[in-house]
Enzyme design. Sequence first.
Site, PDB file in Angstrom:
ATOM      1  N   SER A  43       0.846  -1.178   0.000  1.00  0.00           N
ATOM      2  CA  SER A  43       0.000   0.000   0.000  1.00  0.00           C
ATOM      3  C   SER A  43       0.884   1.231   0.000  1.00  0.00           C
ATOM      4  CB  SER A  43      -0.905  -0.015   1.236  1.00  0.00           C
ATOM      5  OG  SER A  43      -1.677   1.172   1.322  1.00  0.00           O
ATOM      6  N   HIS A  86      -4.233   1.951 -12.982  1.00  0.00           N
ATOM      7  CA  HIS A  86      -3.835   0.625 -13.452  1.00  0.00           C
ATOM      8  C   HIS A  86      -2.612   0.682 -14.356  1.00  0.00           C
ATOM      9  CE1 HIS A  86      -8.167  -1.127 -12.836  1.00  0.00           C
ATOM     10  NE2 HIS A  86      -7.569  -0.814 -11.709  1.00  0.00           N
ATOM     11  N   LYS A 104     -10.430  -4.668 -13.895  1.00  0.00           N
ATOM     12  CA  LYS A 104     -11.114  -3.970 -14.969  1.00  0.00           C
ATOM     13  C   LYS A 104     -11.789  -2.717 -14.406  1.00  0.00           C
ATOM     14  CE  LYS A 104     -14.548  -6.182 -12.989  1.00  0.00           C
ATOM     15  NZ  LYS A 104     -14.274  -6.003 -11.604  1.00  0.00           N
ATOM     16  N   ASP A 185     -16.927   1.613 -14.875  1.00  0.00           N
ATOM     17  CA  ASP A 185     -17.129   0.736 -13.726  1.00  0.00           C
ATOM     18  C   ASP A 185     -18.139  -0.362 -13.986  1.00  0.00           C
ATOM     19  OD1 ASP A 185     -16.183   0.884 -10.724  1.00  0.00           O
ATOM     20  OD2 ASP A 185     -15.812   2.859 -11.583  1.00  0.00           O
TER      21      ASP A 185
END
Length: 344
Positions: A43, A86, A104, A185
């Site tokens: 993280s 991403h 995705k 989304d």
Amino acid sequence: MTNQPTGTSDGRIRWGILGTGFIAGLQTQDLIKNGFTVQAVGSRTLDSSQAFAEEYGVATAHGSYEDLVADPLVDVVYIATPHPFHHANALLALNAGKHVLVEKSFTMNAREAQDVVDLAESKGLVALEAMWSRFLPHMIRIRAIIEEGTIGEVRKVVASHNQSLPKDPAHRLNDPALGGGALLDLGIYPVSFAFDILGTPETIRASASMTATGVDRQTAAIFEYVGGQQAIVDCELDAASANRAMVIGTEGWIDIESTWYNPTPFTVHALDGSVVERYEQPVDSRGMQYQAAELERLVREGVTSGTILPPRESVAVMAAMDDIRRQIGLSYDADSTPDETPHD
């Protein structure tokens, strides 16, 4: 279809989880429950990473993404950050020699997707999009039914993904800076399903309504194909529906129940409405283990592309999403800005 993912692991390939948000927790649960080895989590802050590691029983917690991808005990990195990040996160992991499973939507646009795919290919690494529904048992059976000719020639695909999600303008889903909107989304599911069944469309016609924050509230599109086939896809982020899907052929149709992209039953009907096949197969866990099993299979076999979702198709899906966004007037910073800031 051969080489179907089984949803299990022999535990020898070691996973690193990049990001500690909600989706990271879901994937990690399914990995651990089905015998996968989750070696480490990373993280932007050590506190967040340690909390995640404690909750899920992960051996190592890293306080940065750089430390995670540099971990010599990690073979595969699952990219679980929001989609605007991403691209940068996947390139980071690939440059460290790690295979990647990328949530995705794969990236923000086709340019970014091609970057990831090209780098993975140049390094002989797997870059698999985490479109988990592609790998579920009911979807594999649906492909087989179509290939067997049970419903004749496929003429139409219909799929919806409508949810009533947080209305807060500052929420990620409503924030253009975080890639908000229904399409990326929610719409990614029916768009990818259309590609799965019918391939790349010849033309796309799209329409949308926008939110006050400037992202798409609801979007619908018609995909048109050379042979006259159509796919009708829609998504919405402030109103829910049954979220069913159909594949319609000249000799019958497949009705996929709610919620079609989850492990769910489906029924195959003949033209007269009679039932040809009823499919029900309970899936252990949420079902996200199947995409992980496919990635491990590719790694074990030393190949970088499978047949269920090859990297080039992830790029083509993002190109279709780009076309839809162009038509509805939705753009993001990533369309003109090459780099992103890391994010959980």
